[in-house]
Motif scaffolding. Structure first.
Motif, PDB file in Angstrom:
ATOM      1  N   GLU A  63       0.941  -1.458   0.441  1.00  0.00           N
ATOM      2  CA  GLU A  63      -0.428  -0.157   0.095  1.00  0.00           C
ATOM      3  C   GLU A  63       0.523   1.130  -0.352  1.00  0.00           C
ATOM      4  O   GLU A  63       1.825   1.103   1.415  1.00  0.00           O
ATOM      5  CB  GLU A  63      -0.804   0.386   1.161  1.00  0.00           C
ATOM      6  N   ARG A  64       0.730   2.636  -0.657  1.00  0.00           N
ATOM      7  CA  ARG A  64       1.693   3.733  -0.721  1.00  0.00           C
ATOM      8  C   ARG A  64       2.010   4.283   0.389  1.00  0.00           C
ATOM      9  O   ARG A  64       2.236   4.813   0.690  1.00  0.00           O
ATOM     10  CB  ARG A  64       0.782   4.280  -1.987  1.00  0.00           C
ATOM     11  N   ILE A 107     -20.049   3.618   2.382  1.00  0.00           N
ATOM     12  CA  ILE A 107     -20.048   2.669   1.128  1.00  0.00           C
ATOM     13  C   ILE A 107     -21.077   1.939   1.663  1.00  0.00           C
ATOM     14  O   ILE A 107     -21.545   0.730   2.075  1.00  0.00           O
ATOM     15  CB  ILE A 107     -18.361   1.888   0.854  1.00  0.00           C
ATOM     16  N   SER A 108     -22.158   1.769   0.481  1.00  0.00           N
ATOM     17  CA  SER A 108     -22.656   1.000   0.899  1.00  0.00           C
ATOM     18  C   SER A 108     -22.540  -0.750  -0.111  1.00  0.00           C
ATOM     19  O   SER A 108     -21.906  -0.627  -0.664  1.00  0.00           O
ATOM     20  CB  SER A 108     -24.069   1.176  -0.223  1.00  0.00           C
ATOM     21  N   ARG A 119     -16.012   4.062   5.642  1.00  0.00           N
ATOM     22  CA  ARG A 119     -15.577   3.298   4.567  1.00  0.00           C
ATOM     23  C   ARG A 119     -13.883   3.195   5.175  1.00  0.00           C
ATOM     24  O   ARG A 119     -13.494   1.718   5.089  1.00  0.00           O
ATOM     25  CB  ARG A 119     -14.729   4.544   3.060  1.00  0.00           C
ATOM     26  N   CYS A 178       3.851   1.708  -5.410  1.00  0.00           N
ATOM     27  CA  CYS A 178       4.452   0.955  -6.942  1.00  0.00           C
ATOM     28  C   CYS A 178       4.539   1.691  -8.058  1.00  0.00           C
ATOM     29  O   CYS A 178       4.045   3.016  -8.051  1.00  0.00           O
ATOM     30  CB  CYS A 178       3.720  -0.096  -7.618  1.00  0.00           C
ATOM     31  N   TYR A 212     -22.847  12.738  -0.469  1.00  0.00           N
ATOM     32  CA  TYR A 212     -22.012  13.100  -2.005  1.00  0.00           C
ATOM     33  C   TYR A 212     -23.926  14.341  -2.535  1.00  0.00           C
ATOM     34  O   TYR A 212     -24.706  13.910  -2.516  1.00  0.00           O
ATOM     35  CB  TYR A 212     -22.216  11.736  -2.638  1.00  0.00           C
ATOM     36  N   PHE A 216     -10.437  11.393  -5.567  1.00  0.00           N
ATOM     37  CA  PHE A 216     -10.757  11.644  -4.036  1.00  0.00           C
ATOM     38  C   PHE A 216     -10.031  12.430  -4.082  1.00  0.00           C
ATOM     39  O   PHE A 216      -8.158  11.875  -4.833  1.00  0.00           O
ATOM     40  CB  PHE A 216     -10.436  10.731  -2.897  1.00  0.00           C
ATOM     41  N   TRP A 251     -14.632  15.091  -5.281  1.00  0.00           N
ATOM     42  CA  TRP A 251     -13.860  13.804  -5.238  1.00  0.00           C
ATOM     43  C   TRP A 251     -14.640  14.035  -6.564  1.00  0.00           C
ATOM     44  O   TRP A 251     -16.002  14.400  -7.494  1.00  0.00           O
ATOM     45  CB  TRP A 251     -15.095  12.845  -5.062  1.00  0.00           C
ATOM     46  N   ASP A 287     -11.324  -0.658  -8.888  1.00  0.00           N
ATOM     47  CA  ASP A 287     -11.531   0.696  -9.774  1.00  0.00           C
ATOM     48  C   ASP A 287     -11.029   0.855 -11.260  1.00  0.00           C
ATOM     49  O   ASP A 287     -10.202   1.482 -12.202  1.00  0.00           O
ATOM     50  CB  ASP A 287     -11.686   1.426  -8.981  1.00  0.00           C
ATOM     51  N   SER A 328     -23.857   2.640  -6.474  1.00  0.00           N
ATOM     52  CA  SER A 328     -23.674   2.274  -5.428  1.00  0.00           C
ATOM     53  C   SER A 328     -23.187   1.084  -5.399  1.00  0.00           C
ATOM     54  O   SER A 328     -23.013  -0.158  -4.827  1.00  0.00           O
ATOM     55  CB  SER A 328     -24.493   2.035  -3.843  1.00  0.00           C
ATOM     56  N   GLY A 370     -19.566   0.351  -6.987  1.00  0.00           N
ATOM     57  CA  GLY A 370     -17.871   0.381  -7.288  1.00  0.00           C
ATOM     58  C   GLY A 370     -17.689  -0.906  -5.812  1.00  0.00           C
ATOM     59  O   GLY A 370     -17.001  -1.980  -7.146  1.00  0.00           O
ATOM     60  N   ALA A 371     -17.577  -0.737  -4.807  1.00  0.00           N
ATOM     61  CA  ALA A 371     -16.666  -1.581  -4.003  1.00  0.00           C
ATOM     62  C   ALA A 371     -17.545  -3.045  -3.945  1.00  0.00           C
ATOM     63  O   ALA A 371     -16.900  -4.351  -4.010  1.00  0.00           O
ATOM     64  CB  ALA A 371     -17.343  -1.524  -2.987  1.00  0.00           C
ATOM     65  N   CYS A 372     -19.476  -3.314  -4.241  1.00  0.00           N
ATOM     66  CA  CYS A 372     -19.588  -4.586  -4.242  1.00  0.00           C
ATOM     67  C   CYS A 372     -19.231  -4.649  -5.732  1.00  0.00           C
ATOM     68  O   CYS A 372     -18.743  -6.635  -5.488  1.00  0.00           O
ATOM     69  CB  CYS A 372     -20.702  -4.641  -4.525  1.00  0.00           C
TER      70      CYS A 372
HETATM   71  C1  LIG Z   1     -17.075   8.775  -2.507  1.00  0.00           C
HETATM   72  C2  LIG Z   1     -17.138   7.953  -3.212  1.00  0.00           C
HETATM   73  C3  LIG Z   1     -18.508   6.968  -2.990  1.00  0.00           C
HETATM   74  C4  LIG Z   1     -18.480   5.264  -3.049  1.00  0.00           C
HETATM   75  N1  LIG Z   1     -19.591   5.039  -2.546  1.00  0.00           N
HETATM   76  C5  LIG Z   1     -19.912   3.516  -2.673  1.00  0.00           C
HETATM   77  C6  LIG Z   1     -20.995   2.761  -2.243  1.00  0.00           C
HETATM   78  O1  LIG Z   1     -21.754   3.480  -1.981  1.00  0.00           O
HETATM   79  N2  LIG Z   1     -21.086   0.844  -2.679  1.00  0.00           N
HETATM   80  C7  LIG Z   1     -19.807   1.165  -3.478  1.00  0.00           C
HETATM   81  O2  LIG Z   1     -20.492  -0.684  -3.622  1.00  0.00           O
HETATM   82  N3  LIG Z   1     -18.745   1.330  -3.792  1.00  0.00           N
HETATM   83  C8  LIG Z   1     -19.103   2.531  -3.712  1.00  0.00           C
HETATM   84  N4  LIG Z   1     -17.740   3.657  -3.978  1.00  0.00           N
HETATM   85  C9  LIG Z   1     -16.451   3.284  -4.597  1.00  0.00           C
HETATM   86  C10 LIG Z   1     -15.626   2.022  -4.330  1.00  0.00           C
HETATM   87  O3  LIG Z   1     -14.704   3.318  -2.813  1.00  0.00           O
HETATM   88  C11 LIG Z   1     -14.566   2.245  -5.025  1.00  0.00           C
HETATM   89  O4  LIG Z   1     -14.982   1.094  -6.406  1.00  0.00           O
HETATM   90  C12 LIG Z   1     -13.727   0.984  -4.335  1.00  0.00           C
HETATM   91  O5  LIG Z   1     -13.384   1.789  -3.297  1.00  0.00           O
HETATM   92  C13 LIG Z   1     -12.536   0.357  -4.806  1.00  0.00           C
HETATM   93  O6  LIG Z   1     -11.762  -0.539  -4.508  1.00  0.00           O
HETATM   94  P1  LIG Z   1     -10.563  -0.379  -4.766  1.00  0.00           P
HETATM   95  O7  LIG Z   1     -10.114  -1.602  -3.689  1.00  0.00           O
HETATM   96  O8  LIG Z   1     -10.938  -0.764  -7.063  1.00  0.00           O
HETATM   97  O9  LIG Z   1     -10.053   0.835  -4.945  1.00  0.00           O
HETATM   98  P2  LIG Z   1      -9.674   1.927  -4.178  1.00  0.00           P
HETATM   99  O10 LIG Z   1     -10.768   1.878  -2.905  1.00  0.00           O
HETATM  100  O11 LIG Z   1      -9.456   3.372  -4.881  1.00  0.00           O
HETATM  101  O12 LIG Z   1      -8.008   1.224  -3.608  1.00  0.00           O
HETATM  102  C14 LIG Z   1      -6.835   1.705  -4.276  1.00  0.00           C
HETATM  103  C15 LIG Z   1      -6.088   1.014  -3.257  1.00  0.00           C
HETATM  104  O13 LIG Z   1      -5.064   1.149  -3.665  1.00  0.00           O
HETATM  105  C16 LIG Z   1      -3.536   2.268  -3.234  1.00  0.00           C
HETATM  106  N5  LIG Z   1      -2.557   2.986  -4.573  1.00  0.00           N
HETATM  107  C17 LIG Z   1      -3.022   3.225  -5.560  1.00  0.00           C
HETATM  108  N6  LIG Z   1      -1.739   3.646  -5.768  1.00  0.00           N
HETATM  109  C18 LIG Z   1      -1.030   3.018  -5.879  1.00  0.00           C
HETATM  110  C19 LIG Z   1       0.561   2.305  -5.882  1.00  0.00           C
HETATM  111  N7  LIG Z   1       0.831   3.296  -6.418  1.00  0.00           N
HETATM  112  N8  LIG Z   1       1.404   1.925  -5.202  1.00  0.00           N
HETATM  113  C20 LIG Z   1       0.436   1.704  -4.132  1.00  0.00           C
HETATM  114  N9  LIG Z   1      -0.593   1.589  -3.499  1.00  0.00           N
HETATM  115  C21 LIG Z   1      -1.273   1.858  -4.687  1.00  0.00           C
HETATM  116  C22 LIG Z   1      -4.996   3.364  -2.235  1.00  0.00           C
HETATM  117  O14 LIG Z   1      -4.045   4.204  -1.737  1.00  0.00           O
HETATM  118  C23 LIG Z   1      -6.107   2.731  -1.984  1.00  0.00           C
HETATM  119  O15 LIG Z   1      -5.723   2.010  -0.733  1.00  0.00           O
HETATM  120  C24 LIG Z   1     -17.625   5.367  -3.728  1.00  0.00           C
HETATM  121  C25 LIG Z   1     -16.486   5.523  -4.044  1.00  0.00           C
HETATM  122  C26 LIG Z   1     -15.870   6.825  -3.711  1.00  0.00           C
HETATM  123  C27 LIG Z   1     -14.888   7.670  -3.659  1.00  0.00           C
END
Ligand SMILES: Cc1cc2nc3c(=O)[nH]c(=O)nc-3n(C[C@H](O)[C@H](O)[C@H](O)COP(=O)(O)OP(=O)(O)OC[C@H]3O[C@@H](n4cnc5c(N)ncnc54)[C@H](O)[C@@H]3O)c2cc1C
Length: 414
Positions: A18-19, A30-31, A90, A119, A224, A239, A274, A295, A305, A307-309
């Motif tokens: 993790e960075r 996050i739902s 979150r 990375c 939001y 973000f 955001w 993502d 809602s 993205g996380a699911c």
């Molecule tokens: C405001 C907001 C509200 C949301 N609401 C919802 C919701 O209600 N329901 C839902 O299902 N989804 C929701 N989402 C979407 C959801 O948050 C994302 O889809 C989800 O977090 C994606 O997860 P991820 O692990 O792919 O990416 P992220 O959560 O972005 O995690 C990426 C990780 O990688 C790390 N990273 C990045 N670059 C590097 C690097 N070069 N080297 C090392 N580490 C690195 C970051 O620090 C971070 O910890 C929301 C998103 C946002 C921003």
């Protein structure tokens, strides 16, 4: 983090890089609908630790008056789908998953976590990752879970086709204690997702929209606050950790917003931009020993809602594909190709439905079943429904496709 848990449960040795350190995790709701929650349960995640609020309704309100226009009840959700519709903060969700990944309890070897490692490059053929601090690691498989501005994605040769969304967002939080102290809208803490706007009305743009819900056991109400993109000067995608004054959030037609909702936002904390971009589906999610999840693979507008699911579903697919039930562990590249084959159509469909819901709140899962009362009818229209999301059986899908691809079950499997 979910991918780490899934692969740990499948019997693999996992390291998470993790960075940042974890002290700056984002505080927003996050739902987690049943299609995500079912995997948390499957993996034995201690869901209570994430202090979820169990959602009971989706409420559509008029922008000006706050009058309830429509409501989708979720009181049968758990009975129908076997698991509640959770709303996490979150930060809590992150801690819950981190615990599941690293705890000495539970099946599989605890994952290791290495923070402050950014990375900078990936060799997808050798399976090597280089970090900005000069450290290099080698692995059998590398999962790029590095979010919307993914470096891993760039390193495997994927160039996003993306454009600025018509809508931008600020995320703000209101403390429950402030709602009590200042006698603010008390039904803000109802276990619901509540929406204001999201439709054109007179001169009001459809891009004005509020999405509000309680999280963190009800101690925080997360907002939001959406508006047309021309109302912001922020350009960096995703973000940004930069506090903004309440005047940035309350720009334009926020002066006409339901006064009760305005009062809440005026008492908010943690106000951050955001910025949203719309990505086309990528040509591929994998190359050599590397694949993308979450993502990094399928950034989507937030209006379903999901993205996380969807990221949790990716994790589940990797856990199944690289389980002892299939032969992919000895052929990682075939496994990653198969992973994309399983995941991309469904994730792309959610991505497209999220873009559509930007233009019309009736496209939001849940409300789709109200506008076309029979879920099947909505599905016929191409709309995404609760049924489609929650009836999906990934285990069956993977088993069926693996068989037809000739990746037979191992001899010891049933
Ligand atoms: C405001 C907001 C509200 C949301 N609401 C919802 C919701 O209600 N329901 C839902 O299902 N989804 C929701 N989402 C979407 C959801 O948050 C994302 O889809 C989800 O977090 C994606 O997860 P991820 O692990 O792919 O990416 P992220 O959560 O972005 O995690 C990426 C990780 O990688 C790390 N990273 C990045 N670059 C590097 C690097 N070069 N080297 C090392 N580490 C690195 C970051 O620090 C971070 O910890 C929301 C998103 C946002 C921003």
């Amino acid at each position: 983090m979910a991918t780490a848990v899934a692969l740990r449960r499948a019997g693999h040795k996992v390291s998470i890089y993790e960075r940042r350190d974890f002290k700056v995790e984002v505080g927003a709701s996050i739902s987690c609908a049943a299609n995500g929650g079912q995997w948390l349960r499957e993996w034995g995640v201690d869901i209570k630790r994430g202090k979820p609020v169990e959602l009971m309704k989706l409420v559509m309100r008029d922008w000006d008056t706050g009058k309830i226009l429509n409501q989708y009840d979720l009181d049968h959700y758990e009975a129908d789908w076997g698991i509640p519709y959770y709303m996490f903060h979150r930060v809590d969700m992150h801690e819950m998953l981190l615990e599941a990944a690293t705890s000495p309890d539970g099946p599989g070897e605890p994952c290791s976590v290495v923070v402050d490692h950014i990375c900078s490059s990936v060799d997808y053929e050798k399976g090597e990752v280089t970090f900005e601090n000069g450290n290099v690691i080698k692995a059998d498989v590398i999962i790029g879970a590095d979010g919307i501005r993914s470096v891993v994605r760039r390193e495997i040769g994927v160039i996003p086709q993306m454009k600025s969304a018509n809508q931008t967002c600020y995320r703000v939080n209101v403390r429950r204690s402030d709602i009590d102290k200042f006698n603010l809208m008390h039904d803000a803490v109802d276990p619901a997702i509540q929406f204001w706007g999201g439709f054109p009305k007179g001169e009001l743009s459809r891009y004005y929209k509020i999405v509000m819900s309680p999280c963190s056991g009800g101690d925080i109400v997360s907002f939001y606050c959406f508006m047309p993109t021309e109302m912001t000067n922020h350009t960096q995608e995703g973000f940004v950790f930069a506090e903004v004054p309440v005047s940035d959030v309350m720009a334009g037609d926020y002066s006409r917003l339901d006064p009760k909702c305005q009062d809440l936002i005026k008492h908010s904390i943690d106000r951050m931009p955001w910025r949203l971009y719309v990505h086309q589906p990528y040509p591929t999610w994998h190359n050599g020993k590397v694949c993308l999840v979450g993502d990094a693979a399928h950034p989507m507008m937030p209006h379903q809602s999901q993205g996380a699911c969807t990221a949790i579903e990716d994790a589940a697919a990797l856990g199944l594909i690289f389980s002892k039930d299939y032969d992919f562990t000895t052929n990682v590249e075939a496994g990653l190709k198969f992973y994309e084959h399983i995941r991309k159509p469904r994730a792309t469909r959610v991505q497209a439905a999220s873009a559509r819901a930007t233009e019309n709140l009736n496209e939001r899962i849940g409300f789709t079943s109200l506008t076309a009362p029979e879920a099947a009818l909505a599905a016929k229209d191409g709309k995404l429904t609760v049924n489609e999301m929650n009836e999906y059986d990934m285990k069956e899908h993977v088993a069926k496709e693996a068989k037809s691809y000739g990746h037979l079950f191992n001899a010891e499997s049933p």
